[in-house]
Design an enzyme around this catalytic site. Structure first.
Site, PDB file in Angstrom:
ATOM      1  N   SER A 127     -83.478 -57.355  20.141  1.00 34.26           N
ATOM      2  CA  SER A 127     -82.694 -56.313  19.380  1.00 34.26           C
ATOM      3  C   SER A 127     -83.562 -54.460  20.297  1.00 34.26           C
ATOM      4  CB  SER A 127     -83.180 -56.455  18.068  1.00 34.26           C
ATOM      5  OG  SER A 127     -82.348 -55.130  17.359  1.00 34.26           O
ATOM      6  N   GLU A 129     -84.277 -51.980  18.314  1.00 31.11           N
ATOM      7  CA  GLU A 129     -84.662 -52.282  17.535  1.00 31.11           C
ATOM      8  C   GLU A 129     -86.059 -52.166  17.510  1.00 31.11           C
ATOM      9  OE1 GLU A 129     -84.937 -50.299  13.935  1.00 31.11           O
ATOM     10  OE2 GLU A 129     -82.900 -49.577  15.006  1.00 31.11           O
ATOM     11  N   TYR A 151     -88.003 -54.912  10.385  1.00 27.55           N
ATOM     12  CA  TYR A 151     -86.917 -55.854  11.113  1.00 27.55           C
ATOM     13  C   TYR A 151     -87.044 -56.142  12.341  1.00 27.55           C
ATOM     14  CZ  TYR A 151     -83.021 -57.032  13.467  1.00 27.55           C
ATOM     15  OH  TYR A 151     -81.584 -57.446  14.339  1.00 27.55           O
TER      16      TYR A 151
END
Ligand code: NAP
Ligand code: F7E
Length: 328
Positions: A127, A129, A151
């Site tokens: 991701s 992120e 996360y």
């Protein structure tokens, strides 16, 4: 007929990927968790050709059993606790599923493929992120990772573990560093869908306003249907590798609101949007925008749906859904 096993089959990407693989003639298996998963019926209705196998990323033996039944040529690991905001309050369980779950499935694939490490091609759902406090703009495959949420940290673990299994055991394991991708199937907790549902309900007179957090946040938003095509293309390459999948554009929540309200004929949304610090995060990611050059050059991948098209698609879908729900 090639066979594929998808974890996260009940999620947004699982459904789009299953449709893509079924259309390509794959025998598709989906891993579903829990004794009475509420999304089982949705999967059975949307992709009836998928064979569901019970299992959990936290349970190595269930993953081994699923591999034995599916005998897959390709494994797509899409299962995760994927809501960033939730990960601060539930850091431990997020680390276990989103991080350690990747180790479990890699290990299951390694044990299952003991006679030929490259027998199964493996995809890991990494991701944007992971870039968090971004170290360069735009972000590419070589950009230093600096996650800003539990996360993101869990995804970094899964990302490097995938690379480690590729380098240590010769597995055909690829990691797709995907930027935000949305659709009418997006969970209602994510900001795009939260807005498209609220705008539809406001247009239908079912609610008056939507309450959001940080309106200055910016993201590189694409369409999930386009992004699962990139996942499949990665596993068709002779060598496994890592790829950024993104649009190369960034938009603010304010721009998202402009387009969503315009889709229902409202030009001034200021009276329909409120802010509440409860939706702010302990740490935000900076200017997320991906450079998809490698995916374009090597995989021949391009996105088909642009940002205005995506927002329009989501609002129109929710107008229809909310109208039906309200019996209008
Ligand atoms: P999603 O809609 O939240 O789906 C997550 C899936 O993971 C669901 O099917 C969920 O099943 C499953 N899952 C949760 N815990 C599990 C466990 N313990 N064992 C097995 N499965 C479990 O996510 P998505 O948007 O489709 O994203 C797919 C993947 O890509 C995720 O790994 C996500 O982190 C990653 N990703 C997403 C984006 C994006 O913008 N969408 C961007 C980059 C990366 P239940 O229904 O049973 O909860
Ligand atoms: O937030 C801001 C919020 O929750 C986007 C996941 O798929 O993409 C997704 O993670 C932005 C953030 O997605 C609200 O602060 C403002 O800056 O839709 P989101 P996300 O956190 O970017 C990445 C790539 C993944 O990998 C994840 O799995 O929107 N924001 N107000 C809000 N966000 C939410 N959810 N709700 C609000 O009210």
């Amino acid at each position: 007929m090639p066979s594929a096993l998808i974890t996260g089959i009940t999620g947004q990407d699982g459904l789009y990927l299953a449709e893509l693989l079924l259309a390509k003639g794959y025998d598709v298996y989906g891993l579903i968790r829990g004794q009475n998963n509420p999304k089982r019926a949705l999967v059975e209705e949307t992709v009836p050709g998928v064979k569901l196998l019970t299992g959990d990323l936290g349970d190595l033996s269930s993953l081994l059993r699923a591999l034995e039944v599916a005998q897959p040529d390709e494994v797509y690991n899409l299962g995760a606790i994927s809501f960033v905001a939730y990960s601060w309050e539930n850091a431990r369980v997020t680390s276990e599923v989103t991080g350690m779950g990747v180790l479990n499935i890699l290990e299951a694939v390694r044990l299952y493929s003991h006679d030929d490490p490259a027998k199964v091609r493996f995809y890991q759902a990494s991701s944007s992120e992971m870039f968090g406090k971004v170290q360069e703009v735009p972000q590419r495959e070589s950009t230093l990772l600096w996650p800003r949420s539990p996360y993101g940290v869990a995804k970094v673990f899964g990302h490097y573990m995938t690379i480690n299994y590729r380098e240590s055991y010769g597995m055909h394991a690829s990691s797709g560093i995907l930027f935000n991708h949305e659709s009418p199937r997006r969970g209602p907790e994510f900001v795009t869908r939260k807005i498209s549902i609220a705008v539809a309900r406001i247009a239908l007179g079912l609610q008056d306003h939507v309450t959001l957090g940080n309106l200055d946040a910016k993201r590189d938003w694409g369409f999930a249907g386009d992004y699962v095509e990139a996942m499949w293309r990665m596993l068709q390459q002779p060598e496994a590798d890592d790829y950024v999948v993104a649009t190369g554009e960034t938009h603010s929540i304010g721009e998202l609101l402009d387009l969503a309200f315009q889709a229902v004929g409202i030009d001034d949304w200021s009276g329909h949007v409120q802010q509440n610090p409860a939706f702010m995060r302990p740490a935000e990611v900076d200017l997320l925008v991906g450079d998809p050059s490698k995916a374009q050059d090597v995989l021949g991948w391009t996105r088909q749906v642009d940002f205005p098209g995506l927002v329009k698609m989501m609002v129109e879908n929710d107008l229809e859904e909310q109208r039906l729900l309200a019996g209008k």
